[in-house]
Design an enzyme around this catalytic site. Sequence first.
Site, PDB file in Angstrom:
ATOM      1  CG  HIS A 184      -0.292  -0.148   2.519  1.00  0.00           C
ATOM      2  ND1 HIS A 184       0.102  -1.383   3.000  1.00  0.00           N
ATOM      3  CD2 HIS A 184       0.059   0.745   3.472  1.00  0.00           C
ATOM      4  CE1 HIS A 184       0.666  -1.237   4.192  1.00  0.00           C
ATOM      5  NE2 HIS A 184       0.661   0.051   4.501  1.00  0.00           N
TER       6      HIS A 184
ATOM      7  CG  HIS B  49       0.862   5.419   4.038  1.00  0.00           C
ATOM      8  ND1 HIS B  49      -0.037   5.392   5.079  1.00  0.00           N
ATOM      9  CD2 HIS B  49       1.619   4.298   4.160  1.00  0.00           C
ATOM     10  CE1 HIS B  49       0.175   4.299   5.810  1.00  0.00           C
ATOM     11  NE2 HIS B  49       1.174   3.628   5.273  1.00  0.00           N
TER      12      HIS B  49
END
Length: 140
Positions: free
Chosen positions: A103, A105
């Site tokens: 992932h 950010h």
Amino acid sequence: MAKYDANCIFCQIAQDKIKAYKIYEDDQVLAFLDTNPKSMGHALVIPKVHHDNFLTTPKDIMHKVYDVAQKIGQADMNGLGAVGINILTNCYEPAGQSVMHFHVHVIPRYLTGERYQIDMKENLDDKNLPAIVKVIKDNL
Ligand code: DGP
């Protein structure tokens, strides 16, 4: 490797088994608000297919994730009034990775204090959150 990891929370979000405030979705990439935000609009961009982190993700998928991160960062600047953006990804636990599904950010930064104060963990159903999602989506 299986497409989804049954024990992975982000795989469950990708399969709509867990609720998230989605900002962007296509067949390979998903973006949604972080439940432990550093600032208003803090988003996570993930590949739908499970890969442990940036270092283990195939290049084509990694590039698609970053394309979406760039779009969201631009939307934060244009729509939410952010004055800067942090784009970051943690690889492995010693570097601070807590969810082992790649992932990125996207963390908007603002000039004034008030916009830092939304605590989405405490107020996941806060009526502000859909509005924040809408502003970002409208500016993608
Ligand atoms: P990292 O420390 O880089 O692995 O960041 C993981 C982030 O994921 C952290 O900021 C909190 C967020 N997070 C963890 N669980 C959930 C969840 O179930 N939903 C959402 N939206 N975010 C989550």
